[in-house]
Design a protein around this motif. Sequence first.
Motif, PDB file in Angstrom:
ATOM      1  N   LYS A  90       0.954  -1.181  -0.026  1.00  0.00           N
ATOM      2  CA  LYS A  90       0.119   0.054   0.289  1.00  0.00           C
ATOM      3  C   LYS A  90       0.775   1.351  -0.008  1.00  0.00           C
ATOM      4  O   LYS A  90       1.930   1.422   0.825  1.00  0.00           O
ATOM      5  N   THR A 113      -3.581   0.367  -2.569  1.00  0.00           N
ATOM      6  CA  THR A 113      -3.144  -0.799  -2.752  1.00  0.00           C
ATOM      7  C   THR A 113      -2.693  -1.217  -4.077  1.00  0.00           C
ATOM      8  O   THR A 113      -3.660  -1.456  -4.866  1.00  0.00           O
ATOM      9  N   ASP A 115      -1.782  -4.155  -6.035  1.00  0.00           N
ATOM     10  CA  ASP A 115      -2.641  -5.102  -6.781  1.00  0.00           C
ATOM     11  C   ASP A 115      -4.249  -4.880  -6.576  1.00  0.00           C
ATOM     12  O   ASP A 115      -4.694  -5.524  -7.748  1.00  0.00           O
ATOM     13  N   ARG A 116      -4.610  -4.473  -5.642  1.00  0.00           N
ATOM     14  CA  ARG A 116      -6.259  -4.510  -5.935  1.00  0.00           C
ATOM     15  C   ARG A 116      -6.785  -3.143  -6.669  1.00  0.00           C
ATOM     16  O   ARG A 116      -7.926  -3.077  -7.050  1.00  0.00           O
ATOM     17  N   GLU A 117      -5.981  -2.219  -6.850  1.00  0.00           N
ATOM     18  CA  GLU A 117      -6.529  -0.803  -7.302  1.00  0.00           C
ATOM     19  C   GLU A 117      -5.733  -0.609  -8.948  1.00  0.00           C
ATOM     20  O   GLU A 117      -5.968   0.469  -9.360  1.00  0.00           O
ATOM     21  N   THR A 200     -10.162 -10.496 -12.542  1.00  0.00           N
ATOM     22  CA  THR A 200      -9.334 -10.885 -11.471  1.00  0.00           C
ATOM     23  C   THR A 200     -10.059 -11.689 -10.702  1.00  0.00           C
ATOM     24  O   THR A 200      -9.405 -12.593  -9.689  1.00  0.00           O
ATOM     25  N   TRP A 202     -11.474 -10.792  -7.775  1.00  0.00           N
ATOM     26  CA  TRP A 202     -11.287 -10.496  -6.191  1.00  0.00           C
ATOM     27  C   TRP A 202     -12.458  -9.794  -5.821  1.00  0.00           C
ATOM     28  O   TRP A 202     -12.802 -10.073  -4.748  1.00  0.00           O
ATOM     29  N   ARG A 203     -12.788  -9.017  -6.758  1.00  0.00           N
ATOM     30  CA  ARG A 203     -14.255  -8.223  -6.616  1.00  0.00           C
ATOM     31  C   ARG A 203     -14.821  -7.950  -7.715  1.00  0.00           C
ATOM     32  O   ARG A 203     -14.343  -7.875  -8.885  1.00  0.00           O
ATOM     33  N   HIS A 206     -13.608  -5.245 -10.530  1.00  0.00           N
ATOM     34  CA  HIS A 206     -12.207  -5.509 -10.886  1.00  0.00           C
ATOM     35  C   HIS A 206     -11.997  -6.155 -12.332  1.00  0.00           C
ATOM     36  O   HIS A 206     -11.229  -7.349 -12.228  1.00  0.00           O
TER      37      HIS A 206
END
Length: 316
Positions: A90, A113, A115-117, A200, A202-203, A206
């Motif tokens: 992050k 963050t 990898d998430r964003e 992805t 993850w969500r 994404h």
Amino acid sequence: MSAAVCVFILSAVCGHTVVSGGLSRPTKVRLTSQDMNLVLSWDSPAGPAGLLYTAEYKCSVNSYRASCVNISTLECDFTRIPQGIYQFGKYTGRVRAQSGTETSAWVESNSITLDRETFISSPNVSLLSNAAAIEVIIEDPVFRISSLRAIFSSATYNITYWQDGQRQKTKNMSNILQNRVILSDLEPWTRYCVQVQISTRWRPNHLSQPSTAVCESTTIDEEAPWVAAVVTFVVTAMAVALVVIAVVYRKHISRFLCPKDELPQHFNEDLTKRPNSSWYIAIAEEIFHQMSIIPDSSVLEAEHPLEAEPPHNTQT
């Protein structure tokens, strides 16, 4: 003595950059990521021309580290030297302006963050026509740090396809793990378009940017695989049989093509018999007449006079 003069003297004597409240700070400072890069960007503040900037970043557990020093551009790519960037970290960035010995206050960015964003670019898609089917070949975008599969191990593809000119009648294939997919429920001699998007997982939101739609045409229905196999087997078996026959019966074939038997007697007689053709007989019986050559006596006398005169008798 004024405060400005004191600041100038202090900076000249001590050699330090002095923060001035008069130099405006950069505006709209933002930290973004695309394909796992990490870029801080900002807008130039109102003030003198020729400003320079220094940008730094930090992870949530570390202090700030300088990355771009005294640059004139309005962005800094922290992943140009990626040793200090971790794909699951992050991060926060900050930037300040500088003019001569004066600097503005630091302006801190948002935190992300990685990898998430990170924003994922569209995949590269190519199509290969195979009779009445189309093969979809997908290539993942290149990441600045690591790779898509290393970071998003459960990433899948969402494939949308439709007949060219009929976008409203799309068909979808979701959660595809393979990067090569066969579309087989297609009409022959028809042009189809395909678009692919990466998820992805993850969500729900994404997703990558959708790929550019690419189109390809199908052809005639492909024959069943067993038909080609049977044809190949039959041709091979016939070739082998011909070779075996040629080897086993080579003597008989040689005698047939080059016989050693003598011709019948009446064939020999007919071949050696004198022809009865009138033309042949006329040539064979042609009459030849004998011819003699007699020299002229006058010529002989002129050339040999002594031989031409008769001898004289002498009396004693």
